[in-house]
Scaffold this motif. Structure first.
Motif, PDB file in Angstrom:
ATOM      1  N   MET A   1       4.633  27.525  23.157  1.00  0.00           N
ATOM      2  CA  MET A   1       3.635  27.944  22.190  1.00  0.00           C
ATOM      3  C   MET A   1       3.249  26.794  21.256  1.00  0.00           C
ATOM      4  N   CYS A   2       4.245  26.040  20.806  1.00  0.00           N
ATOM      5  CA  CYS A   2       3.979  24.909  19.912  1.00  0.00           C
ATOM      6  C   CYS A   2       3.186  23.821  20.633  1.00  0.00           C
ATOM      7  N   ALA A   3       3.499  23.586  21.896  1.00  0.00           N
ATOM      8  CA  ALA A   3       2.794  22.565  22.663  1.00  0.00           C
ATOM      9  C   ALA A   3       1.333  22.951  22.880  1.00  0.00           C
ATOM     10  N   THR A   4       1.077  24.218  23.178  1.00  0.00           N
ATOM     11  CA  THR A   4      -0.304  24.646  23.431  1.00  0.00           C
ATOM     12  C   THR A   4      -1.142  24.679  22.156  1.00  0.00           C
ATOM     13  N   HIS A   5      -0.537  24.929  21.006  1.00  0.00           N
ATOM     14  CA  HIS A   5      -1.279  25.012  19.743  1.00  0.00           C
ATOM     15  C   HIS A   5      -1.159  23.751  18.894  1.00  0.00           C
ATOM     16  N   ASN A   6      -0.562  22.702  19.464  1.00  0.00           N
ATOM     17  CA  ASN A   6      -0.426  21.414  18.790  1.00  0.00           C
ATOM     18  C   ASN A   6       0.365  21.528  17.476  1.00  0.00           C
ATOM     19  N   PHE A   7       1.471  22.273  17.529  1.00  0.00           N
ATOM     20  CA  PHE A   7       2.386  22.397  16.406  1.00  0.00           C
ATOM     21  C   PHE A   7       3.599  21.496  16.633  1.00  0.00           C
TER      22      PHE A   7
END
Length: 150
Positions: free
Chosen positions: A8-14
């Motif tokens: 999730m963090c990788a896809t939303h650039n977090f």
């Protein structure tokens, strides 16, 4: 759960920060905030520009040799060439450098980096020793022939 969070963090650039405790998380957040908007060179390791510092860093990579030992060795031997070519006895004469450090330094300067290189050197030495024995044997036989002629 961590795998899902990571995706999730990788896809939303977090940025995902995992810590062992709340205190550790707080230290990371404080550090991030302190360096926010600043140049990355502030937290990067400084490069040594003075030759003696670089040499001390190199010698310090030998186990248990610290910067004080390195500066003592450099002042004793004058330069890296003299230090690398020093015998174990010469290294022992350096104040503050004990037998373990002497052995580690000597090994670092004289032992090969890989076991294959070591085995090649050993084979070469054995081959040279065999040749020297053969030469000595031939020379010994030649002197016996000369004695019988005289």
């Amino acid at each position: 759960i961590i795998l899902h969070l990571n995706k999730m963090c990788a896809t939303h650039n977090f940025t995902l920060v995992l810590t062992w405790s709340e205190e550790e998380a707080a230290r990371y957040l404080e550090t991030f905030k302190a360096y926010e908007g600043k140049d990355a060179s502030l937290i990067q390791k400084k490069k040594e520009v003075i030759f003696t510092e670089q040499l001390s860093d190199v010698l310090g990579s030998v186990r248990s040799v610290n910067k004080t030992d390195a500066s003592q060795l450099l002042s004793q031997f004058g330069n890296l060439k003299n230090l690398v070519s020093a015998t174990m006895e010469e290294l022992r004469q350096c104040p503050g450098v004990g037998d373990k450090k002497v052995m580690r330094l000597y090994d670092a300067f004289n032992k090969p980096f890989s076991s294959s290189t070591a085995s090649k050197r050993k084979e070469e030495k054995e081959r040279l020793a065999d040749i020297e024995r053969d030469i000595a044997k031939i020379e010994g036989e030649g002197s016996d022939d000369e004695d019988s002629i005289n």
